[in-house]
Design an enzyme around this catalytic site. Sequence first.
Site, PDB file in Angstrom:
ATOM      1  N   GLU A 364       0.841  -1.222   0.000  1.00  0.00           N
ATOM      2  CA  GLU A 364       0.000   0.000   0.000  1.00  0.00           C
ATOM      3  C   GLU A 364       0.867   1.260   0.000  1.00  0.00           C
ATOM      4  O   GLU A 364       0.579   2.242   0.692  1.00  0.00           O
ATOM      5  CB  GLU A 364      -1.002  -0.039   1.150  1.00  0.00           C
ATOM      6  CG  GLU A 364      -2.018  -1.125   0.888  1.00  0.00           C
ATOM      7  CD  GLU A 364      -3.339  -0.938   1.556  1.00  0.00           C
ATOM      8  OE1 GLU A 364      -3.767   0.211   1.739  1.00  0.00           O
ATOM      9  OE2 GLU A 364      -3.965  -1.962   1.859  1.00  0.00           O
TER      10      GLU A 364
HETATM   11  N1  CAA Z   1      -6.513  11.603  -3.953  1.00  0.00           N
HETATM   12  C1  CAA Z   1      -7.097  12.013  -5.121  1.00  0.00           C
HETATM   13  N2  CAA Z   1      -6.386  12.349  -6.217  1.00  0.00           N
HETATM   14  C2  CAA Z   1      -5.046  12.250  -6.127  1.00  0.00           C
HETATM   15  C3  CAA Z   1      -4.377  11.835  -4.957  1.00  0.00           C
HETATM   16  C4  CAA Z   1      -5.168  11.517  -3.837  1.00  0.00           C
HETATM   17  N3  CAA Z   1      -4.616  11.127  -2.694  1.00  0.00           N
HETATM   18  N4  CAA Z   1      -3.050  11.835  -5.183  1.00  0.00           N
HETATM   19  C5  CAA Z   1      -2.877  12.247  -6.458  1.00  0.00           C
HETATM   20  N5  CAA Z   1      -4.087  12.487  -7.017  1.00  0.00           N
HETATM   21  C6  CAA Z   1      -4.355  13.000  -8.357  1.00  0.00           C
HETATM   22  C7  CAA Z   1      -3.540  14.262  -8.585  1.00  0.00           C
HETATM   23  O1  CAA Z   1      -4.231  15.407  -8.130  1.00  0.00           O
HETATM   24  C8  CAA Z   1      -3.381  14.274 -10.088  1.00  0.00           C
HETATM   25  O2  CAA Z   1      -4.573  14.775 -10.661  1.00  0.00           O
HETATM   26  P1  CAA Z   1      -4.512  15.762 -11.953  1.00  0.00           P
HETATM   27  O3  CAA Z   1      -4.053  14.874 -13.089  1.00  0.00           O
HETATM   28  O4  CAA Z   1      -5.914  16.235 -12.083  1.00  0.00           O
HETATM   29  O5  CAA Z   1      -3.514  16.832 -11.622  1.00  0.00           O
HETATM   30  C9  CAA Z   1      -3.306  12.791 -10.442  1.00  0.00           C
HETATM   31  O6  CAA Z   1      -3.880  12.066  -9.317  1.00  0.00           O
HETATM   32  C10 CAA Z   1      -1.902  12.327 -10.644  1.00  0.00           C
HETATM   33  O7  CAA Z   1      -1.176  12.614  -9.471  1.00  0.00           O
HETATM   34  P2  CAA Z   1       0.402  12.636  -9.436  1.00  0.00           P
HETATM   35  O8  CAA Z   1       0.903  13.428 -10.603  1.00  0.00           O
HETATM   36  O9  CAA Z   1       0.833  13.033  -8.061  1.00  0.00           O
HETATM   37  O10 CAA Z   1       0.751  11.107  -9.710  1.00  0.00           O
HETATM   38  P3  CAA Z   1       2.149  10.413  -9.819  1.00  0.00           P
HETATM   39  O11 CAA Z   1       2.111   9.570 -11.042  1.00  0.00           O
HETATM   40  O12 CAA Z   1       3.248  11.385  -9.622  1.00  0.00           O
HETATM   41  O13 CAA Z   1       2.114   9.390  -8.569  1.00  0.00           O
HETATM   42  C11 CAA Z   1       2.298   8.606  -6.298  1.00  0.00           C
HETATM   43  C12 CAA Z   1       1.940   9.751  -7.274  1.00  0.00           C
HETATM   44  C13 CAA Z   1       1.946   9.145  -4.930  1.00  0.00           C
HETATM   45  C14 CAA Z   1       3.763   8.218  -6.322  1.00  0.00           C
HETATM   46  C15 CAA Z   1       1.414   7.383  -6.643  1.00  0.00           C
HETATM   47  O14 CAA Z   1       1.800   6.769  -7.846  1.00  0.00           O
HETATM   48  C16 CAA Z   1       1.413   6.321  -5.529  1.00  0.00           C
HETATM   49  O15 CAA Z   1       0.699   6.453  -4.532  1.00  0.00           O
HETATM   50  N6  CAA Z   1       2.170   5.243  -5.711  1.00  0.00           N
HETATM   51  C17 CAA Z   1       2.146   4.117  -4.790  1.00  0.00           C
HETATM   52  C18 CAA Z   1       1.144   3.118  -5.244  1.00  0.00           C
HETATM   53  C19 CAA Z   1       0.724   2.196  -4.146  1.00  0.00           C
HETATM   54  O16 CAA Z   1       0.523   2.602  -2.999  1.00  0.00           O
HETATM   55  N7  CAA Z   1       0.529   0.934  -4.482  1.00  0.00           N
HETATM   56  C20 CAA Z   1       0.058  -0.010  -3.540  1.00  0.00           C
HETATM   57  C21 CAA Z   1      -0.847  -0.978  -4.216  1.00  0.00           C
HETATM   58  S1  CAA Z   1      -2.099  -1.644  -3.253  1.00  0.00           S
HETATM   59  C22 CAA Z   1      -1.427  -2.745  -2.187  1.00  0.00           C
HETATM   60  O17 CAA Z   1      -0.279  -2.779  -1.909  1.00  0.00           O
HETATM   61  C23 CAA Z   1      -2.461  -3.591  -1.620  1.00  0.00           C
HETATM   62  C24 CAA Z   1      -2.084  -4.684  -0.728  1.00  0.00           C
HETATM   63  O18 CAA Z   1      -1.443  -5.625  -1.105  1.00  0.00           O
HETATM   64  C25 CAA Z   1      -2.599  -4.685   0.633  1.00  0.00           C
END
Ligand code: CAA
Length: 635
Positions: A364
């Site tokens: 996550e």
């Molecule tokens: N809520 C709503 N919208 C959001 C947001 C949020 N928290 N964070 C970003 N956004 C929106 C932004 O506003 C942006 O919108 P616009 O295009 O309108 O401007 C869009 O999303 C893109 O945002 P970013 O440019 O910031 O995106 P990015 O490509 O730079 O990535 C990141 C940001 C935080 C690194 C993201 O990719 C991330 O969270 N990565 C980690 C993924 C992750 O947590 N994976 C886990 C998988 S699930 C798991 O692990 C489950 C399990 O086994 C238990």
Amino acid sequence: MNFKTTQEHEALRAQIRAYAEAEIKPYAFQWDKENYFPRREVVDRLAEMGLMGIPFPTEYGGAGLDATSYAIAVEELSRVDGGAGVILSAHVSLGSWPIYAFGTQEQKEKYLVPLAKGEKIGAFGLTEPNAGSDAGGTETTAVLQGDHYILNGEKIFITNGGEADTYVVFAVTTPGIGTRGISAFIVEKGWEGFTFGEHYDKMGIRSSATAQLLFQDVKVPKENLLGKEGQGFKIAMATLDGGRIGIASQALGIAQGAYERAVEYAKERVQFDKPIAFQQSISFKIADMATKLRCARMLIYSAAELKEHHEPYGMESAMAKMYASDIALEVTNDALQIFGGSGYLKGMDVERMYRDAKITTIYEGTNEIQRVVIASHILGKEPKAQSAGGVKQSGAITGPRKKQIWKGGEVQEMVDALVDSLKQDGYDFTVGIPLDTPIARAERVVSAGKGIGEEENMILIEDVARAAGAAIGSSRPVAESLRYVPLDRYVGMSGQKFTGNLYIACGISGAVQHLKGIKDASTIVAINNNPNAPIFKHCDYGIVGDVAQVLPLLAQALDTGEKLPAPPMVKMKRATPKQEKPVYKTYVCGGCGYEYNPAQGDPDNDVLRGTQFENLPAEWVCPECAEAKDAFIQA
Ligand code: CAA
């Protein structure tokens, strides 16, 4: 923020603790040992107690409790078994919440109600081989055809994978425009073309199920689109904001369990004529552990409280997840240290908790990503490089490849086409190397994967290797579990790396660790009966077909009789695939010839990068000559 939980919270804690102590704790060691998913013992029992849908309103089958109650539930389950904790967390935060928050009334009735009642289990399909931390790099596609989207691709490391009934899956609906081209779908287990890879053999949380999801032409009804097209990435991010409270609670629970056992043991264990708890080196450790647990709990409950009050909580949940999981490693490590040699033995709770804790700093969102999220709340977003234009570049593990795949034709014709292509690329099959040439020095390798089937089929691999003038290799399971070949012949990130010219993978699906071991090969050939096997996305040539049919014909086609000894290896240049054209349409101003580029948008006029021409507002005008949008013509 309240610094104290309510009586109701503590009553819930007592209820779950009593259940977990009586019905989970005695079995946790066995579940861990046997990789056993406790559907009956955990999922069904939580459902009976009305706790599988803790934070959802009662009208949708939930318990109608607050986010802190949910955090307490995950914490208490994890206090005895981290696997049980994440079953609930992935089900509630990831598999059910996005349907509650973004679903239509029909979707909520059809999917959320049985999930919240615990009749069904939920899961979340975001992570892919090329989209882990960089979730925007999603490659799974969903193409609208009439009333359905056709879903193709794969998801990896999916918690509750295989056991869950309902999956929230993310896929690209508009390629080439980055995160705004991603959409979310509700996908049901059992739909044609939706299958699962093998369960991962994990270091910890072994009572939870983790599997790969494979989608091959899966028909997803249009009404299962969650939210709007293009909203998927935001749905994923918003879901993860909440999910991180769950994982933080899991980390806290694991650490709390280890701490309690360590305190108990430290009071009993006598050395130098007094309980070790009263040796300062141990008592200080205990004081530090307790302080860290209290800090983590405060961070988690305060993030939960913000969520409950509909205040922004993304930064706070990232802080809670990052801190709680970081200290979970420290606390479980200290707990094991207090137990000394006894804690290092299988069957001891602290040994299992030490292993269970590690994943919480990874999934996550790794803790490095949590720091990115926290920093971006404080500092704002780093401006993206103009050239990237917000459009993700494909980052295939084996680099750019030709991906010429033959599928559905006569086997002989496909084999002939493959051999012709290899000869055209310059491979000389009149020369060869011994079958047992060390992989790291081999110019060519023919490798066997689990798809080869019984051990007697290894003769097919040997025949092809002899005919191709190649050494024999294998995937890791073929060497390690099946033991068809010695361990020094398996190819992969943790095994031998193949850096020669020709690699022929037979019955190998293409796990990431294998692909990393062959990324420097000049040419990769894949033969597999599963058209969705990841290896096909990472190869130069591929034949979709049964190895039992393809390999004998391939051996025949490559056979040139006795091979001459191969000359010293000359590394061949890797073929470069044709450049793909951008998928968006190009529009040019009829007045001045200005070309609108969706990858750049029109920042001066508040048009974001990734906005397609068709979606520009009607009042938008050419930034060069102020001609109206209508005056643009498609180039
Ligand atoms: N809520 C709503 N919208 C959001 C947001 C949020 N928290 N964070 C970003 N956004 C929106 C932004 O506003 C942006 O919108 P616009 O295009 O309108 O401007 C869009 O999303 C893109 O945002 P970013 O440019 O910031 O995106 P990015 O490509 O730079 O990535 C990141 C940001 C935080 C690194 C993201 O990719 C991330 O969270 N990565 C980690 C993924 C992750 O947590 N994976 C886990 C998988 S699930 C798991 O692990 C489950 C399990 O086994 C238990």
